[in-house]
Design an enzyme around this catalytic site. Structure first.
Site, PDB file in Angstrom:
ATOM      1  N   LYS A  34       0.843  -1.208   0.000  1.00  0.00           N
ATOM      2  CA  LYS A  34       0.000   0.000   0.000  1.00  0.00           C
ATOM      3  C   LYS A  34       0.872   1.250   0.000  1.00  0.00           C
ATOM      4  O   LYS A  34       0.637   2.207  -0.740  1.00  0.00           O
ATOM      5  CB  LYS A  34      -0.900  -0.043   1.243  1.00  0.00           C
ATOM      6  CG  LYS A  34      -2.054   0.910   1.203  1.00  0.00           C
ATOM      7  CD  LYS A  34      -3.022   0.660   2.355  1.00  0.00           C
ATOM      8  CE  LYS A  34      -3.994  -0.454   2.084  1.00  0.00           C
ATOM      9  NZ  LYS A  34      -5.054  -0.591   3.086  1.00  0.00           N
TER      10      LYS A  34
ATOM     11  N   PHE B 277     -16.267  11.624   9.150  1.00  0.00           N
ATOM     12  CA  PHE B 277     -17.603  11.276   8.650  1.00  0.00           C
ATOM     13  C   PHE B 277     -17.620  11.050   7.138  1.00  0.00           C
ATOM     14  O   PHE B 277     -18.692  10.976   6.548  1.00  0.00           O
ATOM     15  CB  PHE B 277     -18.600  12.387   9.001  1.00  0.00           C
ATOM     16  CG  PHE B 277     -18.764  12.613  10.482  1.00  0.00           C
ATOM     17  CD1 PHE B 277     -19.696  11.876  11.209  1.00  0.00           C
ATOM     18  CD2 PHE B 277     -17.988  13.537  11.152  1.00  0.00           C
ATOM     19  CE1 PHE B 277     -19.847  12.065  12.570  1.00  0.00           C
ATOM     20  CE2 PHE B 277     -18.132  13.736  12.521  1.00  0.00           C
ATOM     21  CZ  PHE B 277     -19.065  13.000  13.229  1.00  0.00           C
TER      22      PHE B 277
ATOM     23  N   PHE C 129     -31.312   8.031   2.444  1.00  0.00           N
ATOM     24  CA  PHE C 129     -31.229   6.750   3.178  1.00  0.00           C
ATOM     25  C   PHE C 129     -32.621   6.174   3.388  1.00  0.00           C
ATOM     26  O   PHE C 129     -32.956   5.681   4.454  1.00  0.00           O
ATOM     27  CB  PHE C 129     -30.515   6.939   4.534  1.00  0.00           C
ATOM     28  CG  PHE C 129     -29.051   6.617   4.453  1.00  0.00           C
ATOM     29  CD1 PHE C 129     -28.527   5.501   5.073  1.00  0.00           C
ATOM     30  CD2 PHE C 129     -28.207   7.430   3.735  1.00  0.00           C
ATOM     31  CE1 PHE C 129     -27.179   5.186   4.967  1.00  0.00           C
ATOM     32  CE2 PHE C 129     -26.858   7.139   3.627  1.00  0.00           C
ATOM     33  CZ  PHE C 129     -26.337   6.011   4.248  1.00  0.00           C
TER      34      PHE C 129
ATOM     35  N   CYS D 197     -18.174   0.055   7.713  1.00  0.00           N
ATOM     36  CA  CYS D 197     -18.518   0.909   8.855  1.00  0.00           C
ATOM     37  C   CYS D 197     -19.854   0.556   9.513  1.00  0.00           C
ATOM     38  O   CYS D 197     -19.876   0.137  10.665  1.00  0.00           O
ATOM     39  CB  CYS D 197     -18.530   2.373   8.423  1.00  0.00           C
ATOM     40  SG  CYS D 197     -16.875   3.003   8.052  1.00  0.00           S
TER      41      CYS D 197
ATOM     42  N   ARG E 272     -16.057  -4.851   1.581  1.00  0.00           N
ATOM     43  CA  ARG E 272     -16.146  -5.335   2.967  1.00  0.00           C
ATOM     44  C   ARG E 272     -17.610  -5.459   3.381  1.00  0.00           C
ATOM     45  O   ARG E 272     -18.380  -4.523   3.236  1.00  0.00           O
ATOM     46  CB  ARG E 272     -15.426  -4.352   3.909  1.00  0.00           C
ATOM     47  CG  ARG E 272     -13.918  -4.414   3.789  1.00  0.00           C
ATOM     48  CD  ARG E 272     -13.261  -3.418   4.706  1.00  0.00           C
ATOM     49  NE  ARG E 272     -13.414  -2.045   4.244  1.00  0.00           N
ATOM     50  CZ  ARG E 272     -12.871  -0.980   4.831  1.00  0.00           C
ATOM     51  NH1 ARG E 272     -12.163  -1.136   5.925  1.00  0.00           N
ATOM     52  NH2 ARG E 272     -13.034   0.218   4.336  1.00  0.00           N
TER      53      ARG E 272
END
Ligand SMILES: NC(=O)c1ccc[n+]([C@@H]2O[C@H](COP(=O)([O-])OP(=O)(O)OC[C@H]3O[C@@H](n4cnc5c(N)ncnc54)[C@H](O)[C@@H]3O)[C@@H](O)[C@H]2O)c1
Length: 438
Positions: A35, A152, A252, A263, A333
């Protein structure tokens, strides 16, 4: 200002590049050599719009360097810790081992006054413990302060969210630390971004609380959608009606296969565990339901696929469109798309997965899912097609052209992404979670 960033993943690489773009001299440190090498060449090791130009400019100007030598961060006045805090294996709690390792690696280098700022999402109470340990281990002792400045950013909008966030949360223990962080973020503050100064615990809670609110909202919408389906009501109309209410808003509010990513799922679980540890277990049980409703969407999608191909997916050919947990990212993920694809495959289906940006990550993490490079390859001879990530590319697909590609024109829209009427008019059998065959 000389700044270090420890942990250069989705969060840290973006943060480092944006701080360099704001005029600071930044060194990014990570334990992952591959990375570091990629970032040092001025390229992000993941898909994030607008990030590569910032990395290239920072690296070329010399204001942004990357290293796997922890000694290189020694001179920084401010150290941001951005390492991963994933779900602990076999538990719902957060795994803080990378956080502890980063603080322990940093401590012996701190021989002058400096500020160590946590940006990762951690259970409330973590910062205080880390601060005490750091002051014990650092040669500079009490001259080392700790602050928490939760992040955030949304993947897919990370650069814009970092340079112009909705709010800046500064969890600090002194006026000096507050001022130092305002100096770090001078251009953000000057742009009028609201700054909330608070204590360490509230700052730690800020990010996880935001994620808990968002997760609960998605699961509530999915509950409403399932009731709509049972009552033969139209969830698309319902969410439009709800979204027009100022108190509710329209974001949402899309039913479907549920939330995922690095997350929301783990933060919701870790929050419930921490609430229990703090003696707030009974009300936190609502979050177990939020999680259960979310996982139920994946199971319902699989059941729907089985029903559409005649009861069992064994032997069926399935085309999965989407692998990233959401459009705009290559992050797989805890992705609902990958989870659904893997379960279908485990039940005997032959699955082919295509994603505009995440196909490579599927190839690396789940090669058994037959990642392919186009919509057509994924859909070739399919008995059913599943749209599981909300990419605009999928919204724009031509259902007539795809008729010749599939074996049977059946599609499940897991994100309310395609135009169901248009697909139906082309001859497709269209189902959507919460909408049934509407
Ligand atoms: N990804 C997001 O959208 C996002 C947004 C806000 C907050 N967060 C939070 O930020 C944190 C990081 O998330 P991410 O998505 O960037 O994770 P990530 O897995 O992409 O990156 C974590 C990085 O930390 C490195 N690392 C691990 N141990 C280390 C150590 N001891 N020293 C230095 N580096 C080390 C890893 O090699 C990896 O590059 C998490 O707490 C996450 O919840 C993430």
């Amino acid at each position: 200002m000389r700044i270090s960033v420890l942990g250069t993943g989705y969060l840290g690489a973006t943060h480092a590049a944006c701080l360099a773009a704001c005029g600071h001299s930044v060194v990014g440190y990570d334990t992952d050599d591959a990375k570091v090498a990629r970032l040092a060449s001025g390229a992000a090791p993941f898909h994030e719009p607008d990030l590569d130009p910032l990395l290239r400019e920072g690296v070329a100007s010399g204001s942004l360097t990357f290293t796997s030598d922890i000694g290189a961060v020694r001179d920084a006045q401010v150290h941001f810790v951005c390492v991963g805090t994933p779900q602990l294996a076999g538990s719902h709690a957060a795994d803080l081992s990378a956080m502890h390792a980063a603080f322990d690696a940093l401590a012996p280098l701190l021989d002058r006054p400096c500020l160590v700022v946590g940006k990762s999402t951690v259970p409330v109470g973590t910062a205080r413990g880390l601060a005490e340990r750091l002051r014990r281990l650092a040669p500079a002792g009490d001259a080392v302060s700790v602050a928490w400045n939760p992040e955030f950013l949304r993947e897919g909008h990370a650069v814009q969210d970092s340079l112009r966030p909705d709010r800046l949360v500064l969890g600090v223990e002194s006026d000096e630390d507050d001022q130092l962080l305002r100096d770090v973020y001078a251009s953000v503050v000057a742009a009028g971004v609201p700054v909330v100064r608070t204590d360490l615990a509230t700052a730690e809670l800020a990010k996880v609380s935001a994620n808990v609110m968002l997760a609960a909202r998605v699961s509530l919408v999915n509950l409403l959608a399932e009731v709509c389906e049972a009552a033969d009501a139209d969830v698309a109309d319902l969410i439009r009606i709800l979204g027009l209410d100022d108190r509710i808003g329209s974001q949402f509010l899309t039913p479907g296969v549920g939330y995922g990513g690095g997350c929301l799922p783990k933060d919701t679980r870790a929050f419930a565990v921490r609430a229990e540890e703090l003696g707030v277990g009974p009300p936190a049980a609502v979050l177990r339901e939020v999680d259960a409703i979310n996982m139920r969407q994946r199971a319902r999608t699989i059941d729907l696929a089985a029903a559409m191909v005649g009861g069992s997916v064994a032997g069926a050919r399935v085309g999965v469109l989407g692998a990233a947990f959401k459009a705009g990212s290559d992050d797989v993920r805890d992705s609902p798309a990958v989870d659904v694809a893997a379960t279908l495959q485990a039940r005997g289906a032959t699955v082919r997965v295509y994603d505009p940006k995440a196909t490579e990550n599927v190839r690396r993490c789940r090669p058994e899912l037959t990642p392919v490079d186009s919509v057509e390859e994924a859909c070739r001879n399919a008995d059913v097609v599943l749209v599981l990530t909300d990419w605009a590319e999928f919204a724009g697909l031509d259902p007539v052209a795809l008729l010749d590609v599939v074996a049977h024109p059946r599609v499940i829209d897991g994100r309310l992404t395609i135009d169901a009427d248009k697909w139906r008019a082309a001859g497709w059998d269209v189902h959507a979670l919460g909408r049934g065959a509407r």
